[in-house]
Design an enzyme around this catalytic site. Sequence first.
Site, PDB file in Angstrom:
ATOM      1  N   ALA A  35     -14.729 108.969  -2.480  1.00  0.00           N
ATOM      2  CA  ALA A  35     -15.685 108.267  -1.625  1.00  0.00           C
ATOM      3  C   ALA A  35     -15.310 108.378  -0.151  1.00  0.00           C
ATOM      4  O   ALA A  35     -16.150 108.699   0.701  1.00  0.00           O
ATOM      5  CB  ALA A  35     -15.768 106.799  -2.039  1.00  0.00           C
ATOM      6  N   ARG A 168     -15.482 100.284  -9.253  1.00  0.00           N
ATOM      7  CA  ARG A 168     -15.078 101.127 -10.382  1.00  0.00           C
ATOM      8  C   ARG A 168     -14.356 100.221 -11.394  1.00  0.00           C
ATOM      9  O   ARG A 168     -13.131 100.113 -11.387  1.00  0.00           O
ATOM     10  CB  ARG A 168     -14.146 102.246  -9.926  1.00  0.00           C
ATOM     11  CG  ARG A 168     -14.743 103.224  -8.928  1.00  0.00           C
ATOM     12  CD  ARG A 168     -15.768 104.142  -9.605  1.00  0.00           C
ATOM     13  NE  ARG A 168     -16.225 105.172  -8.695  1.00  0.00           N
ATOM     14  CZ  ARG A 168     -17.231 105.046  -7.841  1.00  0.00           C
ATOM     15  NH1 ARG A 168     -17.877 103.886  -7.770  1.00  0.00           N
ATOM     16  NH2 ARG A 168     -17.603 106.044  -7.075  1.00  0.00           N
ATOM     17  N   GLY A 228     -31.689 100.803  -2.965  1.00  0.00           N
ATOM     18  CA  GLY A 228     -32.281 101.962  -3.622  1.00  0.00           C
ATOM     19  C   GLY A 228     -33.514 102.502  -2.924  1.00  0.00           C
ATOM     20  O   GLY A 228     -33.530 102.733  -1.718  1.00  0.00           O
ATOM     21  N   GLY A 258     -24.348 107.017  -1.402  1.00  0.00           N
ATOM     22  CA  GLY A 258     -23.827 105.829  -0.740  1.00  0.00           C
ATOM     23  C   GLY A 258     -22.790 106.165   0.322  1.00  0.00           C
ATOM     24  O   GLY A 258     -22.699 105.488   1.356  1.00  0.00           O
ATOM     25  N   ASP A 259     -22.023 107.228   0.089  1.00  0.00           N
ATOM     26  CA  ASP A 259     -21.046 107.665   1.081  1.00  0.00           C
ATOM     27  C   ASP A 259     -21.759 108.252   2.301  1.00  0.00           C
ATOM     28  O   ASP A 259     -21.325 108.052   3.440  1.00  0.00           O
ATOM     29  CB  ASP A 259     -20.102 108.697   0.471  1.00  0.00           C
ATOM     30  CG  ASP A 259     -19.393 108.172  -0.766  1.00  0.00           C
ATOM     31  OD1 ASP A 259     -19.095 106.962  -0.806  1.00  0.00           O
ATOM     32  OD2 ASP A 259     -19.159 108.960  -1.697  1.00  0.00           O
TER      33      ASP A 259
END
Length: 321
Positions: A35, A168, A228, A258-259
Amino acid sequence: MKKIMLAGEPMGLFIAKEEGPLEAVSTFSAAVAGAEFNVAVGLSRLGHEVGYLTKLGNDPLGKRIVRLMEENAIATDLLSWTDDRPTGFMLKGKAKKGDPDIFYFRKNSAASTISREDIDKIDFSKYGILHITGILPALSETARDASFYLIQKAKENRTMISFDPNIRPQLWPNRETMVSIMNRIAEQSDYFLPGVKEAEIMMQSSSPEAIAEYYLSRGVKNVIVKIGKDGAYAANGKESFTCPTYQEERIVDTVGAGDGFAAGILSAVNEGLSLIDAVLRGNAIGTMQLQSEGDNEGLPTRVKLNAFMRTHALKKTGGGK
């Protein structure tokens, strides 16, 4: 503009070239993932100076990561090496629709040994922003202690803190520990960037407005909730709004979006742009990454980003305040 510091674990990435379960795939292409690595690549391509705090095994994967860092103009002065632990890696499947299968090999990795001693070597005067995710504190108790020490040193040096939980669950001993640590870090951040589902895990609400209110009341300066296809909801106590995202032509791979969003936010903040402009840029880069295979191949240069934002329409949304 000052440099931006990333802290975390880059990994070797092997991407299946054919569909099917990973155990049946015969051919993989090699790349680098992680990430924070993706965010670093995104920032560097936009012209920002980036440093990456990490630890690598003295092995071919570690050397590959350094080579790609250098190719992407990511400074290597914050990384260290160990002969005792390997560099982590991951296998990633190929899927026509939805998220691909992913399997991690990161237990007892080199990055899990990051400690206070690695942080004491940093000259924080060079850095204006520290970006951290929930991955580093999940790697080990040593890395968790180092994460909080890193945040402490950043605050002492007036370095802004950005936090993406990047949850995670498989890396944590249990859900209770995960949520507690995530919230402790979030409450110390200047920019908190959760996905709406991540925030629901952390504070039991899926309402972007409630999420923002919850964390603002606990000292966070800016909360930006990724929602989203509806874009993102942002609030900072002075303003709040829903910012639509851009219309994609197709979705190839959701990994890394997202990164890309974080790279857009951080680059805009470092350039002194407004919150709405930062979120618009984050949405644009996230959408661009959605349309590319791999974890960071779609992250744009400044020229490509400007062209995309100029030629692509925003999606309709329910609006905001």
